[in-house]
Design a protein around this motif. Structure first.
Motif, PDB file in Angstrom:
ATOM      1  N   ILE A  71      -0.357  -7.184   0.223  1.00  8.02           N
ATOM      2  CA  ILE A  71      -1.032  -5.982   0.306  1.00  8.02           C
ATOM      3  C   ILE A  71      -2.320  -5.813  -0.111  1.00  8.02           C
ATOM      4  N   ARG A  72      -3.338  -5.420   0.778  1.00  8.29           N
ATOM      5  CA  ARG A  72      -4.634  -5.724   0.122  1.00  8.29           C
ATOM      6  C   ARG A  72      -4.839  -4.344  -0.923  1.00  8.29           C
ATOM      7  N   GLN A  73      -5.540  -4.421  -1.800  1.00 11.17           N
ATOM      8  CA  GLN A  73      -5.766  -3.512  -2.897  1.00 11.17           C
ATOM      9  C   GLN A  73      -5.920  -2.085  -2.277  1.00 11.17           C
ATOM     10  N   ASP A  74      -7.069  -1.894  -1.275  1.00 14.10           N
ATOM     11  CA  ASP A  74      -7.373  -0.586  -0.790  1.00 14.10           C
ATOM     12  C   ASP A  74      -6.161   0.074  -0.221  1.00 14.10           C
ATOM     13  N   VAL A  75      -5.368  -0.936   0.471  1.00 15.49           N
ATOM     14  CA  VAL A  75      -4.164  -0.169   1.165  1.00 15.49           C
ATOM     15  C   VAL A  75      -3.135   0.224  -0.009  1.00 15.49           C
ATOM     16  N   VAL A  76      -3.024  -0.209  -0.997  1.00 10.72           N
ATOM     17  CA  VAL A  76      -2.225   0.171  -2.142  1.00 10.72           C
ATOM     18  C   VAL A  76      -2.759   1.439  -2.740  1.00 10.72           C
ATOM     19  N   ASN A  77      -4.074   1.066  -2.925  1.00 17.54           N
ATOM     20  CA  ASN A  77      -4.656   2.413  -3.368  1.00 17.54           C
ATOM     21  C   ASN A  77      -4.575   3.510  -2.936  1.00 17.54           C
ATOM     22  N   ALA A  78      -4.638   3.663  -1.404  1.00 14.08           N
ATOM     23  CA  ALA A  78      -4.431   4.633  -0.436  1.00 14.08           C
ATOM     24  C   ALA A  78      -3.084   5.346  -0.627  1.00 14.08           C
ATOM     25  N   ALA A  79      -1.977   4.384  -0.544  1.00 14.83           N
ATOM     26  CA  ALA A  79      -0.571   4.448  -0.877  1.00 14.83           C
ATOM     27  C   ALA A  79      -0.583   5.469  -1.980  1.00 14.83           C
TER      28      ALA A  79
END
Length: 500
Positions: A309-317
């Motif tokens: 999972i890409r970092q920006d997706v994890v960050n948004a979660a």
């Protein structure tokens, strides 16, 4: 998205499509120069696009899923019911007229010819020569028997053959699709032998029957079994799409993936995914498509599957779990020791102000923005912008001072079963800025230690409480595994099955 625009600017800096600084018309860049520059720049941008997430599936997972689907479609039962005798009578000797008359004559004396046992052995999935397709081999182990008036017992034959098909990615206007094509009997895989020897006459007749079966069995594999293999693969493909689309609960919202495009890399099937975040009402608040944000793909290295999972997706979660908030802490009641230490620290700055601190003193903590997850060398850190104010009592409206704090925390991902949890360790006040002060100007670094302690004691438990709700990764069990493990790269969170 921000990452996309930044990457595009980065490309522009590295690849400057500018006319030369000259007034000589023979040396000035013409329209073809600008057109070529634009084309190359666009190509560079497209080449760096990464999906929001990638689900990588090993041959082991595909074999297991396809095997189960073949069972669901009663593939073995299809083998039991192969019409050997009727097919041989319809197309004797593969259409050879001379041998055909001999087969027709012989068939008159065969009372019955049937499959007496059938099994599908371990499936094999191997990469093609170019690494862009997968070769699926379905080994078949069968026995067949026939009876004739001259023979009192059943004559049984052992039949081994193999169905083979190709998994490839076919593209269309709607995008790429995994398909199974070219299903047929694998050339050179057919072997027939008698299970038991009889008299010379019976053995000769059996040899004739087996020679007539040689062209019959591949025809039956293609006409009877291949449609079942194709249907089983299609069901497996739909199952994979369903499992990636299962929403991941994030307390006040959901993260949901969907297929962007499939790919085959050597012997691994990759499902490139897009993602969207939605709130508790189901309204989509953020989309994640292909982006210039980097995504380093780890190799499976023996793992059955991985979800990267890409970092920006994890960050948004993470931001969904920990939204901006405001805390009002009666420090003397909740953390009396810290209240005494704060008073001592302020006394160094302004003794008169320290004496004004009452038992109802309040520390106000405001997180200005959602936390930002930063990944580096396999470690995670969460950065936050925080505003902290100290009020002498609960009655006063103006604070002693207002501090702007650039804070960070070490972050650790944990797994339990198929669920994922994030926990923050102590908060560090990396930089402190004095935004305003009612007790005179002072160096905010004097309050650095006590500020970090107050944030760790008051803000951190509140944030960890919100992060404590476990995030289910349902595809782990859907792929046949009980527990998950997680690791970090420089730009992604990677979920794999836990070692048993």
């Amino acid at each position: 998205m921000t990452g996309t625009s930044e990457s595009k600017r980065g490309i522009s800096r590295r690849f400057r499509c500018l006319p030369p600084a000259t007034t000589d018309p023979r040396k000035m860049a013409g329209p073809w120069t600008f057109a070529l520059c634009g084309l190359l720049a666009a190509t560079l941008v497209r080449a760096t696009l990464s999906p929001a997430a990638v689900l990588s599936l090993s041959p082991e997972v595909i074999e297991g899923k396809l095997t189960q689907k073949l069972k669901d479609h009663d593939a073995v039962d299809i083998l039991w019911r192969l019409p050997l005798l009727s097919t041989m009578r319809e197309k004797p000797a593969g259409g050879n007229p001379i041998l055909g008359s001999l087969v027709t004559f012989l068939m008159k004396y065969i009372i019955w010819l049937k499959v007496t046992s059938a099994n599908i052995l371990q499936l094999q999935i191997q990469p093609s020569a170019d690494g862009q397709e997968l070769v699926v081999k379905v080994p078949l182990d069968m026995a067949a028997g026939f009876n004739m008036p001259l023979v009192k017992s059943i004559v049984e034959m052992h039949m081994e053959t193999e169905a083979q098909a190709i998994i490839r990615v076919e593209t269309s206007e709607r995008g790429g699709t995994l398909v199974l094509r070219n299903c047929s009997n694998s050339q050179g895989s057919l072997r027939l032998s008698l299970l038991r020897r009889f008299s010379f006459l019976v053995n000769s007749l059996a040899d004739k029957v087996m020679s007539f079966l040689l062209p019959t069995l591949p025809t039956l594999v293609k006409s009877q079994l291949c449609p079942v293999i194709e249907a089983a693969f299609e069901d497996m493909r739909e199952d994979l799409l369903r499992l990636v689309r299962v929403p991941i609960s994030l307390s006040s919202g959901h993260l949901q993936f969907d297929l962007l495009s499939p790919a085959i890399k050597h012997d691994v099937i990759q499902l490139h995914l897009q993602a969207e975040l939605s709130d508790s009402q189901g309204k989509v608040t953020k989309w994640f498509n292909e982006s210039a944000v980097s995504l380093t793909m780890p190799t499976l290295e023996g793992e059955p599957f991985s979800l990267t999972i890409r970092q920006d997706v994890v960050n948004a979660a993470v931001a969904t779990l920990v939204p901006p908030e405001e805390l009002m802490v009666l420090l003397d009641y909740v953390l009396p020791e810290l209240a005494l230490r704060l008073k001592s620290s302020i006394k160094v700055i302004n003794e008169k102000a320290a004496d004004q601190l009452g038992p109802t003193q309040i520390v106000k903590i405001v997180t200005q923005e959602t936390p930002e997850l930063l990944l580096d060398q396999g470690r995670a850190k969460v950065a936050q912008l925080i505003v902290l104010e100290v009020f002498a009592t609960s009655e006063v409206r103006r604070p002693f001072f207002t501090l702007g704090i650039e804070a960070s925390s070490e972050a650790q991902f944990y797994t339990k079963g198929d669920q994922l949890t994030l926990n923050l360790n102590e908060i560090s006040a990396n930089r402190i800025h004095l935004m305003n002060s009612g007790i005179g100007l002072f160096d905010p670094e004097l309050l650095k230690d006590i500020t970090a302690e107050m944030l760790t004691s008051a803000l951190l438990p509140n944030e960890n409480g919100k992060l404590s709700s476990r995030i289910p990764v349902s595809m782990v069990k859907a792929l046949g595994f009980e527990a998950a493990s997680c690791s970090l790269t420089n730009d992604a969170l990677v979920v794999t099955p836990a070692s048993s």
